[in-house]
Write a protein that holds these residues in place. Sequence first.
Motif, PDB file in Angstrom:
ATOM      1  N   ALA A 182      90.712 -56.875  16.206  1.00  0.00           N
ATOM      2  CA  ALA A 182      90.428 -58.204  15.659  1.00  0.00           C
ATOM      3  C   ALA A 182      88.956 -58.569  15.821  1.00  0.00           C
ATOM      4  O   ALA A 182      88.338 -59.148  14.914  1.00  0.00           O
ATOM      5  CB  ALA A 182      91.316 -59.240  16.340  1.00  0.00           C
ATOM      6  N   ASP A 183      88.377 -58.217  16.961  1.00  0.00           N
ATOM      7  CA  ASP A 183      86.987 -58.582  17.248  1.00  0.00           C
ATOM      8  C   ASP A 183      85.987 -57.750  16.441  1.00  0.00           C
ATOM      9  O   ASP A 183      84.898 -58.232  16.105  1.00  0.00           O
ATOM     10  CB  ASP A 183      86.692 -58.421  18.735  1.00  0.00           C
ATOM     11  CG  ASP A 183      87.428 -59.434  19.607  1.00  0.00           C
ATOM     12  OD1 ASP A 183      87.908 -60.450  19.044  1.00  0.00           O
ATOM     13  OD2 ASP A 183      87.535 -59.205  20.819  1.00  0.00           O
ATOM     14  N   THR A 184      86.331 -56.486  16.169  1.00  0.00           N
ATOM     15  CA  THR A 184      85.381 -55.571  15.529  1.00  0.00           C
ATOM     16  C   THR A 184      85.636 -55.354  14.047  1.00  0.00           C
ATOM     17  O   THR A 184      84.737 -54.885  13.328  1.00  0.00           O
ATOM     18  CB  THR A 184      85.425 -54.201  16.216  1.00  0.00           C
ATOM     19  OG1 THR A 184      86.732 -53.632  16.042  1.00  0.00           O
ATOM     20  CG2 THR A 184      85.103 -54.313  17.698  1.00  0.00           C
ATOM     21  N   GLY A 185      86.842 -55.662  13.596  1.00  0.00           N
ATOM     22  CA  GLY A 185      87.203 -55.361  12.221  1.00  0.00           C
ATOM     23  C   GLY A 185      87.585 -53.908  11.995  1.00  0.00           C
ATOM     24  O   GLY A 185      87.819 -53.489  10.860  1.00  0.00           O
ATOM     25  N   LEU A 186      87.636 -53.134  13.076  1.00  0.00           N
ATOM     26  CA  LEU A 186      88.036 -51.727  12.981  1.00  0.00           C
ATOM     27  C   LEU A 186      89.556 -51.612  12.983  1.00  0.00           C
ATOM     28  O   LEU A 186      90.254 -52.456  13.553  1.00  0.00           O
ATOM     29  CB  LEU A 186      87.473 -50.933  14.161  1.00  0.00           C
ATOM     30  CG  LEU A 186      85.949 -50.903  14.317  1.00  0.00           C
ATOM     31  CD1 LEU A 186      85.578 -50.206  15.633  1.00  0.00           C
ATOM     32  CD2 LEU A 186      85.304 -50.186  13.139  1.00  0.00           C
ATOM     33  N   ASN A 187      90.075 -50.569  12.352  1.00  0.00           N
ATOM     34  CA  ASN A 187      91.500 -50.305  12.497  1.00  0.00           C
ATOM     35  C   ASN A 187      91.731 -49.416  13.711  1.00  0.00           C
ATOM     36  O   ASN A 187      90.768 -48.987  14.378  1.00  0.00           O
ATOM     37  CB  ASN A 187      92.095 -49.704  11.218  1.00  0.00           C
ATOM     38  CG  ASN A 187      91.518 -48.337  10.865  1.00  0.00           C
ATOM     39  OD1 ASN A 187      91.269 -47.496  11.722  1.00  0.00           O
ATOM     40  ND2 ASN A 187      91.313 -48.109   9.567  1.00  0.00           N
ATOM     41  N   ILE A 188      92.977 -49.133  14.028  1.00  0.00           N
ATOM     42  CA  ILE A 188      93.282 -48.403  15.263  1.00  0.00           C
ATOM     43  C   ILE A 188      92.707 -46.997  15.238  1.00  0.00           C
ATOM     44  O   ILE A 188      92.128 -46.527  16.227  1.00  0.00           O
ATOM     45  CB  ILE A 188      94.804 -48.394  15.504  1.00  0.00           C
ATOM     46  CG1 ILE A 188      95.257 -49.802  15.937  1.00  0.00           C
ATOM     47  CG2 ILE A 188      95.201 -47.350  16.551  1.00  0.00           C
ATOM     48  CD1 ILE A 188      96.752 -49.958  16.106  1.00  0.00           C
ATOM     49  N   ALA A 189      92.819 -46.301  14.118  1.00  0.00           N
ATOM     50  CA  ALA A 189      92.262 -44.955  14.034  1.00  0.00           C
ATOM     51  C   ALA A 189      90.748 -44.979  14.233  1.00  0.00           C
ATOM     52  O   ALA A 189      90.182 -44.090  14.890  1.00  0.00           O
ATOM     53  CB  ALA A 189      92.610 -44.321  12.688  1.00  0.00           C
ATOM     54  N   GLN A 190      90.077 -45.979  13.686  1.00  0.00           N
ATOM     55  CA  GLN A 190      88.627 -46.078  13.830  1.00  0.00           C
ATOM     56  C   GLN A 190      88.220 -46.354  15.270  1.00  0.00           C
ATOM     57  O   GLN A 190      87.208 -45.828  15.752  1.00  0.00           O
ATOM     58  CB  GLN A 190      88.092 -47.164  12.902  1.00  0.00           C
ATOM     59  CG  GLN A 190      88.166 -46.796  11.433  1.00  0.00           C
ATOM     60  CD  GLN A 190      87.900 -47.976  10.509  1.00  0.00           C
ATOM     61  OE1 GLN A 190      88.088 -49.141  10.894  1.00  0.00           O
ATOM     62  NE2 GLN A 190      87.461 -47.693   9.288  1.00  0.00           N
ATOM     63  N   VAL A 191      88.986 -47.173  15.986  1.00  0.00           N
ATOM     64  CA  VAL A 191      88.696 -47.430  17.397  1.00  0.00           C
ATOM     65  C   VAL A 191      88.774 -46.134  18.194  1.00  0.00           C
ATOM     66  O   VAL A 191      87.879 -45.803  18.995  1.00  0.00           O
ATOM     67  CB  VAL A 191      89.682 -48.473  17.978  1.00  0.00           C
ATOM     68  CG1 VAL A 191      89.555 -48.543  19.502  1.00  0.00           C
ATOM     69  CG2 VAL A 191      89.415 -49.843  17.361  1.00  0.00           C
ATOM     70  N   VAL A 192      89.840 -45.371  17.993  1.00  0.00           N
ATOM     71  CA  VAL A 192      89.998 -44.119  18.726  1.00  0.00           C
ATOM     72  C   VAL A 192      88.909 -43.128  18.315  1.00  0.00           C
ATOM     73  O   VAL A 192      88.372 -42.389  19.148  1.00  0.00           O
ATOM     74  CB  VAL A 192      91.404 -43.528  18.501  1.00  0.00           C
ATOM     75  CG1 VAL A 192      91.570 -42.212  19.262  1.00  0.00           C
ATOM     76  CG2 VAL A 192      92.476 -44.522  18.946  1.00  0.00           C
ATOM     77  N   ALA A 193      88.549 -43.108  17.044  1.00  0.00           N
ATOM     78  CA  ALA A 193      87.488 -42.217  16.573  1.00  0.00           C
ATOM     79  C   ALA A 193      86.170 -42.523  17.279  1.00  0.00           C
ATOM     80  O   ALA A 193      85.438 -41.602  17.679  1.00  0.00           O
ATOM     81  CB  ALA A 193      87.324 -42.356  15.059  1.00  0.00           C
TER      82      ALA A 193
END
Length: 457
Positions: A182-193
């Motif tokens: 929510a804070d970054t606008g990233l999805n879950i796969a992008q966070v892990v990446a």
Amino acid sequence: MTISALEIFKIGIGPSSSHTMGPMRAGGTFLQELGPHLQAVTKIRIELFGSLAATGVGHGTDRAVVGGLLGFMPDTCCPDAYADAIAKVTSTRRLALGGGPEVPFDWSSDLIFEPQALPLHPNALTITAEGPTGVLHRNTYYSIGGGFIVDQAHAETTSQTAEPTPVEFGFDTAAELLRICADTGLNIAQVVARNEGTWREESDWRAGLLNIWSVMESCIQRGLRQEGVLPGGLQVPRRAPGLYRHLNSRDAVPNLITQTFSAMDWVNLFALAVNEENAGGGRVVTAPTNGAAGVIPAVLAYFMRYRRGANDDDVVDFLLAAAAVAWLLKKNASISGAEVGCQGEVGSACAMAAAGLTQVLGGSPAQVENAAEIGLEHNLGLTCDPVGGLVQVPCIERNAMAAVKAINAAQLALSGDGHHRVSLDAAIVTMRETGKDMLSKYKETSTGGLAVAFTEC
């Protein structure tokens, strides 16, 4: 998340990550620890405790430890060469440590099965090396699920002293992960990446994940072609080749009924193929364990088969999202059947696959979390009671059931907006507490449930 996705997904051999891969790694680790004492060894003693003793023969635990001492590692060894080397040890009663100095080894007296579990974990083994003057080295190892091991010193101190790996977006709960999204606008796969960059360059970890998928695909293809009966004495036939021929023949002349069931039939086939390979000692990927190795390959193969335009980017995103869920399960509960029952293995794999599929179908972070929760929730209380101590009945079919359930979990999550009553974090805590309450006979000891019902029939 403080471990790489490439530690979640490990290439190894069947039939069990905790009872085969982990013990093999323990044997290899002990070999390294011997160091300068290697040439002085005159005797090796192996003691298997708890679940490793109760189902060790059926899971190949005894052979795996010896294999590790011979120098084999699960991610690199050739299954045929490994089998030949073990056969040589049993026939000659000689064990070549690391392929070098030979010591006497009597399978019946130097390898001891102790049903009593050690306090720190139900999967424990102790290896002792003796020399002319007495004990040269001794260590106890715990196989904690998914091929992970810790030794005695680490097991006693890790909860107090282990420092998390500093990553860009650390999270230990699903709620924290959703806040990051929510804070970054990233999805879950992008966070892990982004976190994977802690350990490797993007080109390297991406290639690693694509290699994981390549091994999964190869495992499916081998399973579709291997005829015969699985080893171990239950006389369980390999069904995947016959089903493969039937589906190819049937789908050549489609009708309304076959069209309705076609996708599910292929998902079942893919899962059966992988887990029959696992039961036969073939090469598989822990996802997150060997006993649950068929769920993610089946669901990902389903997506790649039926999703027009599916490509390598989808494979990577699927595995990254699945790895996020695996981390939450491992961190806050367990992926070990000996610790929490099959809810920790097949249940975890179902949640991971549901998350991965929802991710590549365009789901929001909340929908991905919801899918994982649905997949886990409807496996809560699942026991681990393999008949004969073999990863065959009910394990093989159970993977097929969980793969279909994961697809349905993704469909349910995508039909909503991500809001739901029970969170993934709550479901994980429930799994952990259910595992604590579960009697040991339902946790990979083959002393209860179907393992007993079968012998009474």
